[in-house]
Design a protein around this motif. Structure first.
Motif, PDB file in Angstrom:
ATOM      1  N   LYS A   5      -3.778  10.437  15.293  1.00 64.45           N
ATOM      2  CA  LYS A   5      -5.085  10.659  15.130  1.00 64.45           C
ATOM      3  C   LYS A   5      -5.582  11.878  15.817  1.00 64.45           C
ATOM      4  CE  LYS A   5      -6.161   6.736  16.662  1.00 64.45           C
ATOM      5  NZ  LYS A   5      -7.136   5.585  17.476  1.00 64.45           N
ATOM      6  N   VAL A   6      -6.133  12.878  15.082  1.00 64.26           N
ATOM      7  CA  VAL A   6      -6.477  14.217  15.473  1.00 64.26           C
ATOM      8  C   VAL A   6      -7.938  14.547  15.363  1.00 64.26           C
ATOM      9  CG1 VAL A   6      -6.086  16.669  15.429  1.00 64.26           C
ATOM     10  CG2 VAL A   6      -4.397  15.144  14.856  1.00 64.26           C
ATOM     11  N   VAL A   7      -8.460  15.148  16.413  1.00 62.72           N
ATOM     12  CA  VAL A   7      -9.792  15.542  16.440  1.00 62.72           C
ATOM     13  C   VAL A   7      -9.920  17.023  16.491  1.00 62.72           C
ATOM     14  CG1 VAL A   7     -12.177  15.819  17.617  1.00 62.72           C
ATOM     15  CG2 VAL A   7     -11.079  13.602  17.136  1.00 62.72           C
ATOM     16  N   SER A  27       2.160  13.323   6.163  1.00 61.73           N
ATOM     17  CA  SER A  27       2.182  11.863   5.905  1.00 61.73           C
ATOM     18  C   SER A  27       1.828  11.075   7.448  1.00 61.73           C
ATOM     19  CB  SER A  27       3.459  11.379   5.063  1.00 61.73           C
ATOM     20  OG  SER A  27       4.473  11.631   5.994  1.00 61.73           O
ATOM     21  N   ASP A  28       2.266  11.726   8.533  1.00 61.84           N
ATOM     22  CA  ASP A  28       2.105  10.756   9.800  1.00 61.84           C
ATOM     23  C   ASP A  28       1.002  11.411  10.514  1.00 61.84           C
ATOM     24  OD1 ASP A  28       3.038  13.671  10.187  1.00 61.84           O
ATOM     25  OD2 ASP A  28       4.345  13.117  11.640  1.00 61.84           O
ATOM     26  N   ASP A 125       3.761  20.713  13.773  1.00 61.61           N
ATOM     27  CA  ASP A 125       4.634  20.515  14.672  1.00 61.61           C
ATOM     28  C   ASP A 125       4.201  20.433  16.297  1.00 61.61           C
ATOM     29  OD1 ASP A 125       6.615  20.450  12.895  1.00 61.61           O
ATOM     30  OD2 ASP A 125       7.488  22.509  13.283  1.00 61.61           O
ATOM     31  N   LYS A 126       3.608  21.216  16.543  1.00 57.47           N
ATOM     32  CA  LYS A 126       2.938  21.107  17.850  1.00 57.47           C
ATOM     33  C   LYS A 126       1.981  19.892  18.200  1.00 57.47           C
ATOM     34  CE  LYS A 126       3.551  26.161  18.947  1.00 57.47           C
ATOM     35  NZ  LYS A 126       3.094  27.423  19.815  1.00 57.47           N
ATOM     36  N   ILE A 127       1.239  19.319  17.122  1.00 58.55           N
ATOM     37  CA  ILE A 127       0.599  18.346  17.370  1.00 58.55           C
ATOM     38  C   ILE A 127       1.208  17.008  17.440  1.00 58.55           C
ATOM     39  CG2 ILE A 127      -1.113  16.994  16.122  1.00 58.55           C
ATOM     40  CD1 ILE A 127      -2.261  19.255  14.698  1.00 58.55           C
ATOM     41  N   ARG A 128       2.448  17.308  16.545  1.00 55.60           N
ATOM     42  CA  ARG A 128       3.615  15.985  16.777  1.00 55.60           C
ATOM     43  C   ARG A 128       4.124  16.102  18.249  1.00 55.60           C
ATOM     44  NH1 ARG A 128       5.058  18.028  11.549  1.00 55.60           N
ATOM     45  NH2 ARG A 128       4.418  16.367  10.142  1.00 55.60           N
ATOM     46  N   ILE A 129       4.493  17.251  18.800  1.00 60.49           N
ATOM     47  CA  ILE A 129       5.124  17.321  20.140  1.00 60.49           C
ATOM     48  C   ILE A 129       3.853  16.922  21.123  1.00 60.49           C
ATOM     49  CG2 ILE A 129       5.853  18.910  21.885  1.00 60.49           C
ATOM     50  CD1 ILE A 129       6.903  20.594  19.408  1.00 60.49           C
ATOM     51  N   ALA A 130       2.682  17.214  20.889  1.00 60.15           N
ATOM     52  CA  ALA A 130       1.533  16.989  21.873  1.00 60.15           C
ATOM     53  C   ALA A 130       1.771  15.410  22.021  1.00 60.15           C
ATOM     54  CB  ALA A 130       0.286  17.869  21.576  1.00 60.15           C
TER      55      ALA A 130
END
Length: 363
Positions: A5-7, A27-28, A125-130
């Motif tokens: 979940k991203v804001v 998708s994720d 990619d950076k959101i996934r890593i974060a």
């Protein structure tokens, strides 16, 4: 599997729309809110409990750094900064990383729409890593400018000199996500006559100049971007320029920097693999390898080559990493001589160098 979940927090309606679109195409992950200023973002975070936020620096009512500082004191969470690719933007981004931001994306100053879309893969990619990163409460948001203090982080007296050391020794450091602060924590502990240090930190063009200058202002050693052909000297650290590959070579009795425009390795430019392979080939037992926090596996195989060539390798442990990716892969390759928490790495380097200097002096 639950979606990330991203804001999104940005004062530009266009950027908010583009980032939301890029995130929702995955998708994720899902953009669950988009705020135009930190005050609105604060309410969204309370109500929606996101896993990650993307945060612009320059915004009305409260700038991104002030908001980040408050957030990391009161409700630490993974943050990816969205910063402008300027010298001032680079300095601000480094301050954000000091305050606890996990990573950053440099948005273009012109052609924002096409530029952000081109950066789509990097952004997600950076959101996934974060979303996987360890974040902690940051009370002291900014490093004091007076860093040539008399004591180490552990409270022990800092050695003012390593004495008679071989100038053949080179410390070789690789890092990615979370690495800017980890590198700083090590370098500020080293005396002015430390061996030469070569560093690859994953970072885009335009940011490594500010990173080197920041470290140079804090350390007793001199820190600079590496320049092709320059000699690797004791008391100096050389950082791979963003967007270039960095390795070392031998020229007569000297070690020299090699900076070129060769292709990415492991998707990275600069790549830790490139630097560490050259260290294995050129330095052999004169190398001390250090693998710090970072996502992925860049440099792990080459670090094993360093070990096989006679180097002593220190790998950061899982508990102190922001992201336990590159260190984990190095350990899996059997490349680690020691696995240590970040706060123990600089003391371990000093102990090893002092021991080597004592042996050399007796000989």
């Amino acid at each position: 599997m639950a979606k990330i979940k991203v804001v999104v927090v940005d004062d530009s309606a266009l950027v908010r729309s583009l980032l939301s679109e890029i995130i929702n195409q995955q998708s994720d992950m899902q953009c669950i809110g988009a705020a135009n200023d930190p005050l609105q973002a604060r309410e969204m975070i309370r109500e929606l409990n996101p896993d990650v936020i993307t945060l612009d620096v320059e915004m009305p009512k409260m700038d991104g750094l002030e908001f980040l500082s408050r957030l990391m004191k009161l409700r630490p969470m993974p943050v990816v900064m969205v910063s402008t690719l300027t010298e001032q933007g680079a300095d601000t981004t480094l301050r954000a990383l000091e305050m606890g931001a996990v990573d950053f994306v440099a948005k273009p100053r012109i052609g924002v729409s096409s530029g952000l879309k081109a950066l789509g893969e990097e952004i997600v990619d950076k959101i996934r890593i974060a979303s996987q990163a360890r974040v902690s409460r940051h009370i002291a948001a900014v490093t004091p400018t007076l860093a040539r203090a008399p004591e180490t982080a552990s409270g022990a007296p800092r050695p003012s000199s390593l004495g008679r050391l071989s100038t053949e020794k080179i410390i070789c450091i690789g890092a990615s996500t979370g690495g800017t602060e980890a590198i700083k924590e090590i370098l500020v502990e080293l005396p002015a006559d430390a061996p030469g240090i070569v560093i690859t930190q994953h970072m885009p063009p335009g940011f490594t100049t500010s990173f080197a200058a920041r470290l140079d202002s804090l350390c007793r050693i001199r820190v600079q971007e590496a320049v092709d052909g320059q000699r690797i000297l004791p008391g100096h650290a050389y950082i791979a320029p963003g967007g270039k590959q960095f390795s070392i070579a031998r020229s007569g009795a000297n070690y020299v920097a090699v900076v070129d425009d060769s292709p990415p390795v492991n998707r990275h430019k600069p790549s830790v693999e490139v630097l560490f392979k050259s260290c294995a080939r050129v330095l052999g037992p004169n190398a001390i390898g250090v693998m710090l926090t970072g996502m992925g596996g860049d440099g792990g195989a080459a670090m094993k080559e360093m070990l096989d060539a006679g180097s002593h390798n220190i790998v950061q442990d899982e508990a102190s990493c922001v992201v336990f990716g590159m260190p984990k892969v190095a350990i899996q390759h059997g490349a680690a001589s020691e696995v240590l928490p970040l706060k123990r790495i600089a003391p371990a380097l000093l102990e090893r160098l002092q021991s080597a200097g004592a042996v050399r002096h007796r000989i």
